[in-house]
Scaffold this active site. Structure first.
Site, short mmCIF file in Angstrom:
data_model
loop_
_atom_site.label_atom_id
_atom_site.label_comp_id
_atom_site.label_asym_id
_atom_site.label_seq_id
_atom_site.Cartn_x
_atom_site.Cartn_y
_atom_site.Cartn_z
N CYS A 111 -79.49 6.73 29.88
CA CYS A 111 -78.49 6.86 28.90
C CYS A 111 -77.92 8.34 29.28
O CYS A 111 -77.45 8.49 30.10
CB CYS A 111 -78.97 6.58 27.61
SG CYS A 111 -77.81 6.29 26.58
N HIS A 112 -77.99 9.11 28.25
CA HIS A 112 -77.44 10.59 28.31
C HIS A 112 -78.57 11.54 28.89
O HIS A 112 -78.38 12.53 29.14
CB HIS A 112 -77.16 11.11 26.92
CG HIS A 112 -75.80 10.18 26.55
ND1 HIS A 112 -75.82 9.21 25.84
CD2 HIS A 112 -74.60 11.07 26.24
CE1 HIS A 112 -74.64 9.06 25.23
NE2 HIS A 112 -73.95 9.84 25.82
#
Length: 177
Positions: A111-112
């Site tokens: 994800c991030h």
């Protein structure tokens, strides 16, 4: 299932990690027999983000300053918007991640999570994925970005979002086995 019996894994995180992106890999790795340490620049507990609010608190097993990358077989970087943003501003965390990436051992970010990888300066020519909003940051760091549930480039394993966790966990366990 004890295929990872002698493996030691770090999950490096700060407050504001995406709850599923820390807990799902942790549980999958432990089920496969690995020892998993949650490591953070913070001590005590770190707080998850779940949906649109704070989630559970997870105990920190070891402080980042007391951990040696040589003692571990893989590094996991969960996402969440706040967690990677805090880690990327922490020189000790960035240096730790950089050392781990240079070791050749598996580094898995979802994800991030790849935001922290950008700060290492080691993404030029690497192929990875992330949450779609990071693709410009990753391309500017010299990486090739692909929109796939999991991308493996050498020791680097990346995924886009919580929906990709099954593929992410499977790729990490396979890389360690």
């Amino acid at each position: 299932m004890e295929q990872l019996k002698n493996k030691r894994i770090i999950i490096l995180s700060e407050h504001g990690f995406e709850q599923s992106e820390l807990m799902s890999p942790k549980e999958a790795l432990e089920k496969a027999g690995a020892t998993v340490d949650v490591v953070s620049p913070e001590s005590g507990k770190i707080k998850a983000w779940k949906d649109k609010d704070w989630g559970i608190e997870v105990p920190v097993d070891k402080a980042l300053e007391n951990v040696n990358p040589d003692d571990y077989d893989a590094l996991v970087l969960p996402g969440g918007v706040m967690n990677p943003d805090k880690l990327r501003q922490n020189k000790t965390a960035v240096d730790f991640v950089k050392t781990f990436m240079q070791s050749g051992k598996p580094v898995a970010a979802i994800c991030h999570g790849p935001q922290t990888l950008v700060e290492t300066g080691l993404l030029k020519g690497r192929t990875l994925t992330s949450y779609p909003s990071l693709q410009t940051d990753l391309k500017n760091a010299g990486a090739n970005w692909e929109d796939k549930e999991v991308v493996q480039d050498g020791n680097l394993i990346t995924s886009r979002r919580p929906a990709d966790l099954e593929a992410f966990n499977s790729a990490l366990i396979k890389a360690l086995g």
